[in-house]
Enzyme design. Structure first.
Site, PDB file in Angstrom:
ATOM      1  N   HIS A  63      53.684  44.866  42.521  1.00  0.00           N
ATOM      2  CA  HIS A  63      52.524  45.775  42.554  1.00  0.00           C
ATOM      3  C   HIS A  63      52.894  47.172  42.049  1.00  0.00           C
ATOM      4  O   HIS A  63      52.109  47.809  41.344  1.00  0.00           O
ATOM      5  CB  HIS A  63      51.939  45.830  43.969  1.00  0.00           C
ATOM      6  CG  HIS A  63      51.253  44.551  44.354  1.00  0.00           C
ATOM      7  ND1 HIS A  63      51.399  43.948  45.586  1.00  0.00           N
ATOM      8  CD2 HIS A  63      50.432  43.735  43.641  1.00  0.00           C
ATOM      9  CE1 HIS A  63      50.691  42.836  45.624  1.00  0.00           C
ATOM     10  NE2 HIS A  63      50.086  42.672  44.456  1.00  0.00           N
ATOM     11  N   ASP A  87      44.095  40.500  46.521  1.00  0.00           N
ATOM     12  CA  ASP A  87      44.896  40.803  47.721  1.00  0.00           C
ATOM     13  C   ASP A  87      44.969  42.310  47.989  1.00  0.00           C
ATOM     14  O   ASP A  87      45.422  42.741  49.036  1.00  0.00           O
ATOM     15  CB  ASP A  87      46.310  40.232  47.556  1.00  0.00           C
ATOM     16  CG  ASP A  87      46.969  40.704  46.268  1.00  0.00           C
ATOM     17  OD1 ASP A  87      47.127  39.884  45.335  1.00  0.00           O
ATOM     18  OD2 ASP A  87      47.256  41.922  46.154  1.00  0.00           O
ATOM     19  N   GLU A 106      37.089  40.870  40.835  1.00  0.00           N
ATOM     20  CA  GLU A 106      37.730  39.664  41.358  1.00  0.00           C
ATOM     21  C   GLU A 106      36.710  38.532  41.318  1.00  0.00           C
ATOM     22  O   GLU A 106      35.558  38.706  41.737  1.00  0.00           O
ATOM     23  CB  GLU A 106      38.216  39.917  42.791  1.00  0.00           C
ATOM     24  CG  GLU A 106      38.566  38.727  43.629  1.00  0.00           C
ATOM     25  CD  GLU A 106      39.692  37.857  43.076  1.00  0.00           C
ATOM     26  OE1 GLU A 106      39.426  36.659  42.875  1.00  0.00           O
ATOM     27  OE2 GLU A 106      40.799  38.375  42.877  1.00  0.00           O
ATOM     28  N   ASP A 138      33.628  37.184  37.027  1.00  0.00           N
ATOM     29  CA  ASP A 138      34.700  36.711  36.153  1.00  0.00           C
ATOM     30  C   ASP A 138      35.081  37.876  35.246  1.00  0.00           C
ATOM     31  O   ASP A 138      34.217  38.448  34.576  1.00  0.00           O
ATOM     32  CB  ASP A 138      34.176  35.524  35.315  1.00  0.00           C
ATOM     33  CG  ASP A 138      35.219  34.998  34.340  1.00  0.00           C
ATOM     34  OD1 ASP A 138      35.117  33.817  33.959  1.00  0.00           O
ATOM     35  OD2 ASP A 138      36.130  35.769  33.959  1.00  0.00           O
ATOM     36  N   GLY A 139      36.344  38.240  35.239  1.00  0.00           N
ATOM     37  CA  GLY A 139      36.789  39.393  34.446  1.00  0.00           C
ATOM     38  C   GLY A 139      36.452  39.261  32.972  1.00  0.00           C
ATOM     39  O   GLY A 139      36.117  40.251  32.307  1.00  0.00           O
ATOM     40  N   ASP A 156      45.768  41.622  36.969  1.00  0.00           N
ATOM     41  CA  ASP A 156      46.602  41.028  38.026  1.00  0.00           C
ATOM     42  C   ASP A 156      45.995  39.683  38.412  1.00  0.00           C
ATOM     43  O   ASP A 156      45.417  39.497  39.478  1.00  0.00           O
ATOM     44  CB  ASP A 156      46.630  41.958  39.249  1.00  0.00           C
ATOM     45  CG  ASP A 156      47.347  41.296  40.431  1.00  0.00           C
ATOM     46  OD1 ASP A 156      47.000  41.609  41.583  1.00  0.00           O
ATOM     47  OD2 ASP A 156      48.212  40.426  40.177  1.00  0.00           O
ATOM     48  N   SER A 157      46.088  38.757  37.467  1.00  0.00           N
ATOM     49  CA  SER A 157      45.440  37.462  37.718  1.00  0.00           C
ATOM     50  C   SER A 157      46.474  36.412  38.070  1.00  0.00           C
ATOM     51  O   SER A 157      47.674  36.616  37.905  1.00  0.00           O
ATOM     52  CB  SER A 157      44.710  37.008  36.442  1.00  0.00           C
ATOM     53  OG  SER A 157      45.669  36.514  35.517  1.00  0.00           O
ATOM     54  N   ASP A 159      48.040  32.519  37.252  1.00  0.00           N
ATOM     55  CA  ASP A 159      48.563  32.030  35.967  1.00  0.00           C
ATOM     56  C   ASP A 159      47.451  31.478  35.073  1.00  0.00           C
ATOM     57  O   ASP A 159      46.360  31.168  35.558  1.00  0.00           O
ATOM     58  CB  ASP A 159      49.597  30.924  36.244  1.00  0.00           C
ATOM     59  CG  ASP A 159      50.811  31.506  36.965  1.00  0.00           C
ATOM     60  OD1 ASP A 159      50.966  31.217  38.173  1.00  0.00           O
ATOM     61  OD2 ASP A 159      51.536  32.285  36.341  1.00  0.00           O
ATOM     62  N   PRO A 163      40.629  29.355  36.816  1.00  0.00           N
ATOM     63  CA  PRO A 163      39.747  30.492  36.537  1.00  0.00           C
ATOM     64  C   PRO A 163      40.404  31.582  35.685  1.00  0.00           C
ATOM     65  O   PRO A 163      39.708  32.330  34.990  1.00  0.00           O
ATOM     66  CB  PRO A 163      39.385  31.024  37.917  1.00  0.00           C
ATOM     67  CG  PRO A 163      40.405  30.484  38.866  1.00  0.00           C
ATOM     68  CD  PRO A 163      40.860  29.167  38.272  1.00  0.00           C
TER      69      PRO A 163
HETATM   70  N1  SAM Z   1      50.328  38.493  41.605  1.00  0.00           N
HETATM   71  C1  SAM Z   1      49.729  37.227  41.477  1.00  0.00           C
HETATM   72  C2  SAM Z   1      50.367  36.457  40.366  1.00  0.00           C
HETATM   73  O1  SAM Z   1      51.050  37.053  39.578  1.00  0.00           O
HETATM   74  O2  SAM Z   1      50.235  35.261  40.284  1.00  0.00           O
HETATM   75  C3  SAM Z   1      48.241  37.363  41.320  1.00  0.00           C
HETATM   76  C4  SAM Z   1      47.629  37.731  42.576  1.00  0.00           C
HETATM   77  S1  SAM Z   1      45.902  37.974  42.634  1.00  0.00           S
HETATM   78  C5  SAM Z   1      45.586  37.333  44.186  1.00  0.00           C
HETATM   79  C6  SAM Z   1      45.197  36.843  41.511  1.00  0.00           C
HETATM   80  C7  SAM Z   1      43.693  36.857  41.595  1.00  0.00           C
HETATM   81  O3  SAM Z   1      43.095  36.624  40.297  1.00  0.00           O
HETATM   82  C8  SAM Z   1      43.117  35.754  42.500  1.00  0.00           C
HETATM   83  O4  SAM Z   1      42.515  36.345  43.622  1.00  0.00           O
HETATM   84  C9  SAM Z   1      42.102  35.026  41.615  1.00  0.00           C
HETATM   85  O5  SAM Z   1      40.945  34.642  42.313  1.00  0.00           O
HETATM   86  C10 SAM Z   1      41.809  36.092  40.556  1.00  0.00           C
HETATM   87  N2  SAM Z   1      41.255  35.577  39.306  1.00  0.00           N
HETATM   88  C11 SAM Z   1      41.607  34.435  38.663  1.00  0.00           C
HETATM   89  N3  SAM Z   1      40.851  34.280  37.555  1.00  0.00           N
HETATM   90  C12 SAM Z   1      40.021  35.367  37.495  1.00  0.00           C
HETATM   91  C13 SAM Z   1      39.001  35.792  36.576  1.00  0.00           C
HETATM   92  N4  SAM Z   1      38.712  35.065  35.484  1.00  0.00           N
HETATM   93  N5  SAM Z   1      38.367  36.960  36.811  1.00  0.00           N
HETATM   94  C14 SAM Z   1      38.665  37.713  37.909  1.00  0.00           C
HETATM   95  N6  SAM Z   1      39.605  37.354  38.836  1.00  0.00           N
HETATM   96  C15 SAM Z   1      40.277  36.197  38.614  1.00  0.00           C
END
Ligand code: SAM
Length: 288
Positions: A63, A87, A106, A138-139, A156-157, A159, A163
């Site tokens: 972070h 998170d 998010e 959705d971003g 910060d998504s 992998d 989604p």
């Molecule tokens: N640090 C972590 C990693 O490197 O794997 C990521 C942590 S953060 C919790 C990841 C977040 O991205 C999740 O809460 C997930 O729901 C969100 N996410 C996934 N796809 C997304 C999208 N298309 N738009 C917005 N948020 C998304």
């Protein structure tokens, strides 16, 4: 009593195992399976679809690097966009800067809700900060409606499966370019373990280079992200992070009296030094 272990399902032939004290939450949302585990070694751990996202013990490394490196590379970041980050760890670090506005987009409301309740050691009160605008979307969808709005975008998504796949696409990178402020907008994104997820970094690097004049890789080692070094990309419209002087970053860091446990101005520059096998992955893409 039989010991309880969690084994991550990210890789077919390599498994991270964590001894579990208690399963705090285990439920399915519209988008994914959400587990929050109490573990002996890493405290509370957020797991999405069987993949470790963040832990109370080592979250500060990821972070701090994904927030402070881009924010201190920008001369005066005021409007910041975070995509993902449910998170609250990135939001917490971004709010340490005198930013005016932070949009957190998010896709899964459940992640934020459960993080507020069970991962308060990570998000603290950041979701309640008056500068924070929390958007459930959705971003990839959100970003296309913005032009020249943000100084820094932090992706910060999870992998590039499920989604998050859309967040590693040429269209998303072009929309991100357009959503950033004209002269010195900065974009950063996690690009996985170069050792075990060998395609993520070169793909993101090559695809971003088609859109941004400056694209650089930086590294950090996060204990629960298996594979040793973990990679990130830094892309900018007008700022070459390798041309900024250490003394300038030191001045900005000291001026903000930033409290950090991993990030500091020296590690900022050291993180750009790439081992040969990673250099090879990106440099071969430099002119591709
Ligand atoms: N640090 C972590 C990693 O490197 O794997 C990521 C942590 S953060 C919790 C990841 C977040 O991205 C999740 O809460 C997930 O729901 C969100 N996410 C996934 N796809 C997304 C999208 N298309 N738009 C917005 N948020 C998304």
């Amino acid at each position: 009593m039989k010991e309880k272990w969690f084994y991550e399902s990210l890789f077919a032939s390599v498994k991270l195992g964590l001894k579990v004290r208690k399963t705090v939450v285990s439920e399915k949302s519209v988008y994914q399976k959400i587990d929050i585990l109490d573990t002996y070694q890493f405290g509370r751990v957020l797991v999405l679809d069987g993949i470790v996202q963040t832990t109370e013990r080592d979250e500060f490394i990821y972070h701090e690097m994904l927030s402070h490196l881009p924010l201190l590379s920008h001369p005066h970041p005021e409007r910041v966009l975070i995509i993902g980050g449910g998170d609250g760890g990135i939001l917490r670090e971004v709010l340490k800067h005198p930013v005016k506005e932070v949009f957190l987009v998010e896709i899964d409301e459940k992640v934020i809700e459960l993080s507020k309740t069970y991962l308060s050691a990570i998000c603290r009160s950041s979701f309640d900060d008056r500068r924070a605008k929390i958007i459930i979307d959705d971003g990839g969808n959100f970003i296309k409606d913005y032009k020249g709005k943000f100084d820094v975008a932090i992706i910060d998504s999870s992998d590039p499966i499920g989604p998050a796949k859309v967040l590693f696409s040429p269209k998303f990178y072009r929309d991100s370019f357009n959503a950033l402020s004209h002269s010195d907008g900065i974009f950063t994104q996690q690009t996985g373990s170069p050792f075990l997820q060998g395609k993520e970094l070169p793909y993101a690097y090559k695809t971003l280079r088609k859109v941004f004049p400056f694209v650089v890789t930086f590294l950090a080692a996060v204990p629960t992200y298996v594979g040793g070094l973990f990679s990130f990309v830094f892309a900018s419209k007008g700022i070459d992070p390798l041309k900024i002087h250490l003394s300038e970053i030191e001045k900005r860091y000291r001026k903000l009296k930033l409290e950090t446990r991993y990030y500091n101005p020296e590690i900022h520059f050291a993180s750009f030094a790439l081992p040969t096998y990673i250099k090879g992955k990106v440099e071969s893409k430099r002119n591709a």
